[in-house]
Scaffold this motif. Structure first.
Motif, PDB file in Angstrom:
ATOM      1  N   UNK A  79     -21.389 -30.304 -13.219  1.00  0.00           N
ATOM      2  CA  UNK A  79     -20.545 -29.560 -14.148  1.00  0.00           C
ATOM      3  C   UNK A  79     -20.960 -29.816 -15.593  1.00  0.00           C
ATOM      4  N   UNK A  80     -21.246 -31.063 -15.926  1.00  0.00           N
ATOM      5  CA  UNK A  80     -21.639 -31.416 -17.290  1.00  0.00           C
ATOM      6  C   UNK A  80     -22.989 -30.795 -17.642  1.00  0.00           C
ATOM      7  N   UNK A  81     -23.933 -30.831 -16.714  1.00  0.00           N
ATOM      8  CA  UNK A  81     -25.249 -30.236 -16.982  1.00  0.00           C
ATOM      9  C   UNK A  81     -25.157 -28.716 -17.125  1.00  0.00           C
ATOM     10  N   UNK A  82     -24.283 -28.126 -16.339  1.00  0.00           N
ATOM     11  CA  UNK A  82     -24.148 -26.672 -16.364  1.00  0.00           C
ATOM     12  C   UNK A  82     -23.475 -26.192 -17.646  1.00  0.00           C
ATOM     13  N   UNK A  83     -22.411 -26.875 -18.030  1.00  0.00           N
ATOM     14  CA  UNK A  83     -21.656 -26.474 -19.221  1.00  0.00           C
ATOM     15  C   UNK A  83     -21.392 -27.717 -20.052  1.00  0.00           C
ATOM     16  N   UNK A  84     -22.378 -28.132 -20.818  1.00  0.00           N
ATOM     17  CA  UNK A  84     -22.332 -29.408 -21.504  1.00  0.00           C
ATOM     18  C   UNK A  84     -21.429 -29.453 -22.729  1.00  0.00           C
ATOM     19  N   UNK A  94     -11.333 -28.119 -14.336  1.00  0.00           N
ATOM     20  CA  UNK A  94     -12.321 -27.368 -13.569  1.00  0.00           C
ATOM     21  C   UNK A  94     -12.555 -28.008 -12.203  1.00  0.00           C
ATOM     22  N   UNK A  95     -12.683 -29.327 -12.173  1.00  0.00           N
ATOM     23  CA  UNK A  95     -12.881 -30.023 -10.902  1.00  0.00           C
ATOM     24  C   UNK A  95     -11.658 -29.933 -10.006  1.00  0.00           C
ATOM     25  N   UNK A  96     -10.473 -29.950 -10.601  1.00  0.00           N
ATOM     26  CA  UNK A  96      -9.251 -29.834  -9.812  1.00  0.00           C
ATOM     27  C   UNK A  96      -9.129 -28.466  -9.164  1.00  0.00           C
ATOM     28  N   UNK A  97      -9.469 -27.417  -9.905  1.00  0.00           N
ATOM     29  CA  UNK A  97      -9.340 -26.076  -9.351  1.00  0.00           C
ATOM     30  C   UNK A  97     -10.472 -25.719  -8.394  1.00  0.00           C
ATOM     31  N   UNK A  98     -11.695 -26.147  -8.708  1.00  0.00           N
ATOM     32  CA  UNK A  98     -12.834 -25.731  -7.886  1.00  0.00           C
ATOM     33  C   UNK A  98     -12.928 -26.471  -6.564  1.00  0.00           C
ATOM     34  N   UNK A  99     -12.633 -27.763  -6.551  1.00  0.00           N
ATOM     35  CA  UNK A  99     -12.829 -28.504  -5.305  1.00  0.00           C
ATOM     36  C   UNK A  99     -11.619 -29.327  -4.880  1.00  0.00           C
ATOM     37  N   UNK A 100     -10.524 -29.219  -5.584  1.00  0.00           N
ATOM     38  CA  UNK A 100      -9.305 -29.906  -5.182  1.00  0.00           C
ATOM     39  C   UNK A 100      -9.298 -31.400  -5.445  1.00  0.00           C
TER      40      UNK A 100
END
Length: 119
Positions: A79-84, A94-100
């Motif tokens: 996530x950090x590399x993609x949208x730093x 983002x982590x809570x919504x995408x992968x729970x």
């Protein structure tokens, strides 16, 4: 000829995991006040996996396989590399919504610092 009690669990390699039924059998024996050694001999499983199953059951209340902790770290790094340019709060959401994953902003800060992302 093997009896049913010795045929329930056959010996397994280190990388293999016991199937759910076998784990349940170990827990059932434990609840019937059998020692770990007795369970090992009865089910023909080495003592180390028996001990691990009982410990996991006592700590987590389940014998189900848990996802590895590195998986969350890999997702955070990706996530950090993609949208730093994201803030720690938005990464946590983002982590809570995408992968729970239940992750706090403080945890995101700490893990990023440990992965040597600063700034």
């Amino acid at each position: 000829m093997q009896t049913a009690s010795t045929n329930i669990c056959e010996r397994m390699g280190r990388s293999q995991e016991l199937i759910e039924f076998k784990c349940g059998t170990v827990i059932g024996c434990h609840l019937c006040n059998k020692s770990r050694r007795e369970i090992s001999l009865l089910l023909n499983i080495p003592r180390s996996p028996v001990s691990g199953i009982i410990t996991k059951w006592k700590q987590l209340g389940t014998t189900a396989t848990q996802p590895p902790s590195e998986q969350g770290q890999r997702m955070l790094k990706h996530t950090v590399h993609r949208r730093h340019q994201l803030s720690a709060e938005s990464i946590a959401k983002d982590l809570q919504t995408s992968c729970g994953l239940q992750i706090s902003t403080t945890t995101v800060h700490r893990e990023l610092h440990r992965m040597r992302f600063h700034g």
